[in-house]
Design an enzyme around this catalytic site. Structure first.
Site, PDB file in Angstrom:
ATOM      1  N   TYR A  57     -15.851   3.225  14.985  1.00  0.00           N
ATOM      2  CA  TYR A  57     -15.262   3.122  16.318  1.00  0.00           C
ATOM      3  C   TYR A  57     -15.059   1.648  16.678  1.00  0.00           C
ATOM      4  CZ  TYR A  57     -16.903   7.974  16.577  1.00  0.00           C
ATOM      5  OH  TYR A  57     -17.156   9.308  16.334  1.00  0.00           O
ATOM      6  N   PRO A 204     -14.893  18.442  21.720  1.00  0.00           N
ATOM      7  CA  PRO A 204     -15.471  19.652  22.316  1.00  0.00           C
ATOM      8  C   PRO A 204     -14.587  20.338  23.352  1.00  0.00           C
ATOM      9  CG  PRO A 204     -16.457  17.707  23.286  1.00  0.00           C
ATOM     10  CD  PRO A 204     -15.592  17.225  22.173  1.00  0.00           C
ATOM     11  N   GLY A 208      -4.907  22.209  22.824  1.00  0.00           N
ATOM     12  CA  GLY A 208      -3.929  22.989  22.075  1.00  0.00           C
ATOM     13  C   GLY A 208      -3.890  24.453  22.420  1.00  0.00           C
TER      14      GLY A 208
END
Length: 281
Positions: A57, A204, A208
């Site tokens: 990240y 989580p 979609g």
């Protein structure tokens, strides 16, 4: 339905089940940095006790930012990070890095950036297909024995890979993609439930959704005076006591919305209606 609010990772590290995924905190300007610091600090102020980050990240930027925002850390805050991936200048922009020397170097880098003496939960971001599994996990076990790591977890693994890993070392957590509409890893979750392994779903929120799915989630949200994202998170918490959702955001408002989902009670009927959406996903 009332879900447990805490879970003991590895049997002894107690955290609140709804955590925070820090992957979106990658500032590009001084103004961005101030906003990201505010989000991290607000998460802790709201009672979050599990924050998930990774070397990947921002290639260390995320870990540096968390240390700037939160160090010295509250006694009840656990920071989980991930190693096993290195940056490249070609292709996908990353490569597997599961060789023991590489894993050891990344753990030392994470300890320095996070300003920690020990990582409470270290997760292998991806299994390296080019390095024997016992070598990868053996290196992490050595680091645990040296006191640099307290618990070992995996990310994006199958049932067979999890079984092979558990034959080498104790596994405290699994972090796979999973949500209300994406339950590909339900078999992995079942193993985690049986073995008492924490399951940290990434992505989580149920993205979609089709028109029908979206309308059904929205209907439950309206009944609860909540948002669809809160409903998706509440379903995860109700679905299994080993699930520890780690929703991520770079917005304080969205963070507060996500954390509030931990107190959102689903009725048995609402849970069943949501549960049935998997067949249509």
């Amino acid at each position: 339905m009332t879900a447990p609010t805490t879970y003991r990772i590895g049997g002894d590290l107690e955290v609140r089940r709804l955590g925070f995924g820090a992957m979106h905190l990658r500032p590009r300007s001084a103004e961005d940095r101030a906003a990201c610091l505010a989000v991290a600090r607000r998460a802790v102020a709201l009672g979050v006790t599990l924050i998930d980050t990774a070397h990947m990240y921002g290639w260390g930027v995320n870990e540096d930012l968390l240390a700037e925002a939160l160090h010295p850390y509250p006694d009840d805050l656990a920071i989980a990070t991930k190693v096993g991936i290195r940056r490249t200048d070609s292709g996908e922009g990353w490569r597997h890095a599961g060789a023991p020397a590489d894993l050891r170097a990344q753990v030392d880098e994470a300890l320095r950036r996070l300003r920690l003496d020990r990582i409470e939960l270290l997760q292998l971001h991806r299994l390296d297909p080019g390095v024997p599994l016992p070598d990868q996990l053996g290196a992490l076990a050595d680091l645990r024995d040296e006191g640099k790591v307290a618990r070992i977890g995996l990310s994006e693994v199958t049932v067979d890979e999890l079984a092979a890993a558990r034959a080498v070392v104790d596994i405290a957590s699994v972090q796979n993609r999973y949500n209300l509409l994406d339950r590909e890893h339900e078999p992995v979750l079942a193993v985690c439930e049986e073995a008492g392994i924490a399951f940290l779903p990434w992505r989580p929120a149920a993205a979609g959704a089709s028109g029908t799915q979206s309308s059904q989630i929205a209907a439950v949200a309206k009944e609860l005076d909540a948002t669809p994202t809160q409903v998706a998170l509440a379903w995860l918490l109700a679905h299994s006591p080993v699930i520890l959702p780690i929703p991520g955001t770079s917005s304080v408002a969205h963070l507060e919305e996500n954390v509030a989902a931990a107190a959102l009670p689903l009725t048995p009927d609402q849970y069943d209606r949501l549960n049935g959406l998997a067949a249509d996903a």
